[in-house]
Design an enzyme around this catalytic site. Sequence first.
Site, mmCIF file in Angstrom:
data_model
loop_
_atom_site.group_PDB
_atom_site.id
_atom_site.type_symbol
_atom_site.label_atom_id
_atom_site.label_comp_id
_atom_site.label_asym_id
_atom_site.label_seq_id
_atom_site.Cartn_x
_atom_site.Cartn_y
_atom_site.Cartn_z
ATOM 1 N N LYS A 97 0.835 -1.208 0.000
ATOM 2 C CA LYS A 97 0.000 0.000 0.000
ATOM 3 C C LYS A 97 0.867 1.254 0.000
ATOM 4 O O LYS A 97 0.465 2.288 -0.526
ATOM 5 C CB LYS A 97 -0.965 -0.031 1.180
ATOM 6 C CG LYS A 97 -1.898 -1.233 1.108
ATOM 7 C CD LYS A 97 -2.966 -1.232 2.173
ATOM 8 C CE LYS A 97 -3.774 -2.519 2.156
ATOM 9 N NZ LYS A 97 -3.052 -3.670 2.701
ATOM 10 N N ASP A 142 7.994 2.215 16.468
ATOM 11 C CA ASP A 142 6.659 1.828 16.919
ATOM 12 C C ASP A 142 5.741 3.021 16.640
ATOM 13 O O ASP A 142 5.969 4.113 17.183
ATOM 14 C CB ASP A 142 6.720 1.517 18.421
ATOM 15 C CG ASP A 142 5.388 1.035 18.967
ATOM 16 O OD1 ASP A 142 4.351 1.281 18.313
ATOM 17 O OD2 ASP A 142 5.389 0.417 20.037
ATOM 18 N N CYS A 223 -7.307 -6.998 6.728
ATOM 19 C CA CYS A 223 -7.675 -8.120 5.849
ATOM 20 C C CYS A 223 -8.278 -9.210 6.725
ATOM 21 O O CYS A 223 -7.936 -10.373 6.638
ATOM 22 C CB CYS A 223 -6.492 -8.614 5.024
ATOM 23 S SG CYS A 223 -5.048 -9.080 5.982
HETATM 24 N N1 SAM Z 1 0.155 -2.193 4.703
HETATM 25 C C1 SAM Z 1 1.002 -3.354 4.436
HETATM 26 C C2 SAM Z 1 0.900 -3.714 2.965
HETATM 27 O O1 SAM Z 1 -0.143 -3.435 2.353
HETATM 28 O O2 SAM Z 1 1.852 -4.244 2.402
HETATM 29 C C3 SAM Z 1 0.632 -4.503 5.328
HETATM 30 C C4 SAM Z 1 0.724 -4.141 6.797
HETATM 31 S S1 SAM Z 1 0.615 -5.528 7.894
HETATM 32 C C5 SAM Z 1 -1.087 -5.858 7.907
HETATM 33 C C6 SAM Z 1 0.883 -4.769 9.458
HETATM 34 C C7 SAM Z 1 2.311 -4.348 9.711
HETATM 35 O O3 SAM Z 1 2.335 -3.553 10.885
HETATM 36 C C8 SAM Z 1 3.279 -5.496 9.973
HETATM 37 O O4 SAM Z 1 4.372 -5.407 9.107
HETATM 38 C C9 SAM Z 1 3.734 -5.278 11.418
HETATM 39 O O5 SAM Z 1 5.076 -5.659 11.649
HETATM 40 C C10 SAM Z 1 3.547 -3.787 11.572
HETATM 41 N N2 SAM Z 1 3.378 -3.319 12.953
HETATM 42 C C11 SAM Z 1 2.798 -3.959 13.987
HETATM 43 N N3 SAM Z 1 2.806 -3.197 15.090
HETATM 44 C C12 SAM Z 1 3.379 -2.026 14.739
HETATM 45 C C13 SAM Z 1 3.663 -0.823 15.452
HETATM 46 N N4 SAM Z 1 3.346 -0.685 16.745
HETATM 47 N N5 SAM Z 1 4.257 0.195 14.785
HETATM 48 C C14 SAM Z 1 4.582 0.065 13.478
HETATM 49 N N6 SAM Z 1 4.350 -1.059 12.754
HETATM 50 C C15 SAM Z 1 3.745 -2.083 13.379
#
Ligand code: SAM
Length: 297
Positions: A97, A142, A223
């Site tokens: 995205k 984060d 998703c």
């Molecule tokens: N938007 C991405 C795509 O379309 O390719 C997919 C995102 S995936 C559903 C969620 C992501 O959020 C993961 O890579 C995870 O490691 C990251 N994530 C989880 N907690 C987070 C945080 N507190 N801060 C930043 N990233 C985080």
Amino acid sequence: AHQQLSDIAKPRYIRVNTLKLDSESALHELGKQYMVHEDDMVPDLLVLPPGIDLHDHPLVINGSVFMQGKGSSMAALALQPEPGWQVMDACAAPGNKTVHLAGLMRGKGKIIACELNKERLRRLKDTIKLAGAANVEVLHEDFLNLNPKLTTYSKVRAILLDPSCSGSGTVAVRLDHLLPSHGVGNADATDVDRLRKLQAFQKKALAHALSFPTVERIVYSTCSIHQIENEDVIKSILPLASSFGFQLATPFPHWPRRGLPVVQGSEHLLRTDPVEDKEGFFIALFIRKLTNNHTEE
Ligand code: SAM
């Protein structure tokens, strides 16, 4: 087995990376080998017959097209970022995205792509490089720890929040697990515990996104097909959203599948169906009007 059958019967979607190629050229190129047409609703999304494996296709390998489904492609579009804006992708890896946003912004402006996980950060960087997206700044952080008041973020106008979720809309499981009839579907006790933990993060992340003072548009997407990660998150956050001046808006108004009627304004929410649309996605769009606190660069 059901899911596999439905997989075979459903079309392949690919999204044209407009930073590298236009849809007409992609259609022409792929049309030499396959029956291909443009999706009737999502721009730059191409539809190919079921069962085609494009992993090794030159256009995939060189980043001219991405193997990205319809629901996933709708999230960045729902945000409607304009070229020149500053946009935050809060949970960015692997970056499908992020680079879609970059394409929509025609490479102009800035995308801050935040990702917590180190391994996944590497994938994010690879995706950005492959896509040729020059206007992305990657942040290994984060999202919850970013200080919304910092001047670094004082021009951010839109946030895409696609947080970690159960992935229940995309996993190959039996179809009877996919019924979104109640909060957690047919999940067992361990699943419920996992879903509640995911929900806690999703709520926190959405509340945090709402607190960025110059943001006018927020897309929350998953998703997942579970109400607990979707409508329930929105329902619990609505009072806070409205205290910040945000309202739900309607992405893709002509799209027939909307949120489950368990929250006020569910008609604004968007769902895709894991069977009919190949993947189960959920999108909520918050918007607010701010008076003139942006200066274009
Ligand atoms: N938007 C991405 C795509 O379309 O390719 C997919 C995102 S995936 C559903 C969620 C992501 O959020 C993961 O890579 C995870 O490691 C990251 N994530 C989880 N907690 C987070 C945080 N507190 N801060 C930043 N990233 C985080």
